[in-house]
Design a protein around this motif. Structure first.
Motif, PDB file in Angstrom:
ATOM      1  N   SER A 249       0.827  -1.210   0.000  1.00 21.92           N
ATOM      2  CA  SER A 249       0.000   0.000   0.000  1.00 21.92           C
ATOM      3  C   SER A 249       0.861   1.260   0.000  1.00 21.92           C
ATOM      4  N   PHE A 250       2.181   1.067   0.150  1.00 29.26           N
ATOM      5  CA  PHE A 250       3.070   2.234   0.155  1.00 29.26           C
ATOM      6  C   PHE A 250       2.929   3.041  -1.126  1.00 29.26           C
ATOM      7  N   SER A 251       2.767   2.327  -2.239  1.00 28.31           N
ATOM      8  CA  SER A 251       2.659   3.045  -3.507  1.00 28.31           C
ATOM      9  C   SER A 251       1.389   3.883  -3.555  1.00 28.31           C
ATOM     10  N   ARG A 252       0.444   3.575  -2.673  1.00 23.84           N
ATOM     11  CA  ARG A 252      -0.793   4.363  -2.681  1.00 23.84           C
ATOM     12  C   ARG A 252      -0.913   5.265  -1.450  1.00 23.84           C
ATOM     13  N   ALA A 253       0.107   5.183  -0.567  1.00 22.97           N
ATOM     14  CA  ALA A 253       0.016   5.935   0.694  1.00 22.97           C
ATOM     15  C   ALA A 253       0.074   7.435   0.429  1.00 22.97           C
ATOM     16  N   GLY A 254      -1.070   8.029   0.247  1.00 22.19           N
ATOM     17  CA  GLY A 254      -1.190   9.414  -0.197  1.00 22.19           C
ATOM     18  C   GLY A 254      -0.406  10.439   0.591  1.00 22.19           C
ATOM     19  N   LYS A 255      -0.813  10.673   1.833  1.00 21.43           N
ATOM     20  CA  LYS A 255      -0.225  11.768   2.604  1.00 21.43           C
ATOM     21  C   LYS A 255       1.254  11.523   2.882  1.00 21.43           C
ATOM     22  N   LEU A 256       1.574  10.282   3.157  1.00 20.34           N
ATOM     23  CA  LEU A 256       2.970   9.937   3.423  1.00 20.34           C
ATOM     24  C   LEU A 256       3.844  10.355   2.238  1.00 20.34           C
ATOM     25  N   LYS A 257       3.364  10.029   1.048  1.00 16.73           N
ATOM     26  CA  LYS A 257       4.160  10.328  -0.144  1.00 16.73           C
ATOM     27  C   LYS A 257       4.239  11.829  -0.426  1.00 16.73           C
ATOM     28  N   THR A 258       3.131  12.523  -0.217  1.00 21.42           N
ATOM     29  CA  THR A 258       3.184  13.959  -0.499  1.00 21.42           C
ATOM     30  C   THR A 258       4.103  14.649   0.506  1.00 21.42           C
ATOM     31  N   ASP A 259       4.052  14.215   1.776  1.00 21.65           N
ATOM     32  CA  ASP A 259       4.912  14.835   2.794  1.00 21.65           C
ATOM     33  C   ASP A 259       6.390  14.512   2.558  1.00 21.65           C
ATOM     34  N   LEU A 260       6.655  13.258   2.202  1.00 25.60           N
ATOM     35  CA  LEU A 260       8.050  12.885   1.901  1.00 25.60           C
ATOM     36  C   LEU A 260       8.572  13.708   0.717  1.00 25.60           C
ATOM     37  N   SER A 261       7.747  13.832  -0.302  1.00 29.20           N
ATOM     38  CA  SER A 261       8.157  14.585  -1.500  1.00 29.20           C
ATOM     39  C   SER A 261       8.431  16.045  -1.153  1.00 29.20           C
ATOM     40  N   ALA A 262       7.509  16.649  -0.407  1.00 27.27           N
ATOM     41  CA  ALA A 262       7.666  18.073  -0.070  1.00 27.27           C
ATOM     42  C   ALA A 262       8.916  18.290   0.784  1.00 27.27           C
ATOM     43  N   SER A 263       9.164  17.375   1.733  1.00 27.41           N
ATOM     44  CA  SER A 263      10.322  17.536   2.618  1.00 27.41           C
ATOM     45  C   SER A 263      11.626  17.349   1.846  1.00 27.41           C
ATOM     46  N   PHE A 264      11.614  16.396   0.926  1.00 26.71           N
ATOM     47  CA  PHE A 264      12.815  16.137   0.112  1.00 26.71           C
ATOM     48  C   PHE A 264      13.087  17.314  -0.827  1.00 26.71           C
ATOM     49  N   GLU A 265      12.051  17.772  -1.498  1.00 30.24           N
ATOM     50  CA  GLU A 265      12.197  18.895  -2.428  1.00 30.24           C
ATOM     51  C   GLU A 265      12.745  20.126  -1.696  1.00 30.24           C
ATOM     52  N   GLN A 266      12.196  20.347  -0.485  1.00 24.27           N
ATOM     53  CA  GLN A 266      12.614  21.524   0.285  1.00 24.27           C
ATOM     54  C   GLN A 266      14.110  21.462   0.615  1.00 24.27           C
ATOM     55  N   ALA A 267      14.589  20.251   0.942  1.00 24.09           N
ATOM     56  CA  ALA A 267      16.012  20.105   1.286  1.00 24.09           C
ATOM     57  C   ALA A 267      16.888  20.507   0.096  1.00 24.09           C
ATOM     58  N   ILE A 268      16.537  20.042  -1.089  1.00 21.63           N
ATOM     59  CA  ILE A 268      17.332  20.382  -2.289  1.00 21.63           C
ATOM     60  C   ILE A 268      17.265  21.887  -2.556  1.00 21.63           C
TER      61      ILE A 268
END
Ligand code: KG4
Ligand code: ZN
Length: 359
Positions: A249-268
């Protein structure tokens, strides 16, 4: 002046032609812009396969040339072109050779001068397509931030066609980090744009990722550690919150993925912006230019604009249109115009592909 340009440095085959009018105003008109993307061919391998890229470029070039000449209505017995331009590096050597050999053949067959272009220089010039009427006095000296799948560089230019490398990545490029993180979230290559799209819906403070070298004294970058931190975070989330039975279900884990993406993008983005500000402070350029695929990123564009306008209100900002931030042949033609003006031509016999070409 009319220039036909060829780009084959990585996995996009591009042929474009432009007409440049240098009267009172400097006007660039795109006569044709043909691109054949190979993304689908390489996708199943998770990255660009040089051997396949070469084969695709070889298949695509004659077809695109035909289309480009028809589109631009330049074709007669000999096309009404003043010069042929081609990317000779940096890039994937097999891909580069295809473009270089094609350009040599055209230059010899049509008896036209040949211009060899550095791919990074072309990314720098991509903003000019939509900033006609530019006054060189407003432009130089400039600082350029080039961020793509293969490069992360801060470049200083005191005058036309003169460059000094101020800093670069010591390992992975920012685009490569975006693509690798996106892959861990289940997006096919190149997943950077998809990750950025998810990030718009997430919170950038949900997870803390390292900002490698953000406070180092130099202007270099490093993104390999950030990529590894992202991998470890995902692995730990999978074992803690997402045990094996829920792993799918990780591939569908909505909020988890959006938060991970936003946090990663912010670091770069934090690292790119901080180092850019540092470079501006140190070198005091008149203008700031961005280029390369990652500069299509909305948050990066917005943050750079806001921070620079606030801290350096006098600096001129030149951002390319998003469609010209990723690889294309129009930017090769534009860079070639400035070399052609200086009669900086190369004999076909002398032209070689140079995978590690420096600016
Ligand atoms: O300049 P480019 O087309 O090719 C090279 O010269 O490398 O850049 C491609 C890179 C890829 O890594 C892609 O994921 C990244 O640019 N990219 C983005 C975005 N759009 C493209 N990265 C982050 N956010 C985006 N919106
Ligand atoms: Zn590029």
């Amino acid at each position: 002046m009319k220039i036909l340009a060829i780009e084959t440095s990585c996995d996009e085959t591009g042929i474009a032609s432009i007409e440049v009018k240098n009267g009172k105003k400097l006007v660039f008109k795109i006569l044709s812009n043909q691109l054949a993307s190979q993304v689908k061919v390489h996708r199943k391998y998770g990255g660009v396969v040089p051997r396949l890229a070469k084969r695709e470029h070889q298949q695509n070039l004659p077809i695109l040339l035909n289309k480009a000449l028809k589109e631009s209505k330049l074709f007669r017995a000999k096309p009404k072109i003043d010069a042929i331009a081609v990317t000779h590096g940096p890039g994937l050597e097999p891909s580069l050779w295809v473009g270089v050999n094609f350009a040599k053949t055209l230059a010899l067959a049509w008896k036209l001068p040949l211009v060899a272009i550095n791919h990074l220089e072309a990314h720098i010039f991509s903003f000019i397509i939509h900033h006609e009427n530019i006054n060189p006095k407003e432009l130089f000296p400039f600082l350029a931030l080039i961020v793509s799948g293969g490069h992360t560089e801060l470049i200083y230019s005191p005058s036309l066609l003169k460059y000094k490398l101020l800093g670069e990545t010591l390992d992975d490029a920012a685009g490569e980090a975006f693509d690798k993180a996106a892959r861990l979230l289940g997006f096919p290559y190149p997943g950077g744009p998809e990750l950025a799209k998810l990030a718009t819906k997430g919170s950038p403070t949900s997870y803390h990722f390292p900002r490698p070298m953000i406070n180092s004294k130099d202007l270099n970058f490093s993104f390999a550690g950030l990529k590894t931190a992202f991998l470890y975070k995902i692995q730990s989330l999978k074992t803690i919150n997402y045990p094996p039975e829920r792993l799918r279900s990780f591939s569908r884990a909505g909020k988890l993925k959006t938060d991970l993406s936003a946090s990663f993008e912010q670091a770069i983005i934090d690292v790119l912006v901080k180092k850019t500000i540092k470079a501006i402070r140190k070198h005091n350029p008149r203008s700031f230019i961005i280029g390369g695929g990652v500069t299509a990123n909305d948050l990066l564009r917005k943050t750079l604009k806001e921070k620079i306008e606030k801290e350096f209100p006098k600096i001129n900002l030149f951002f390319p249109k998003k469609e010209f931030t990723t690889d294309n042949a129009v930017m090769i033609a534009v860079a070639a115009y400035f070399h052609a003006l200086k009669k900086d031509f190369i004999k076909p016999k002398k032209l070689k592909a140079q995978a590690n070409l420096k600016l």
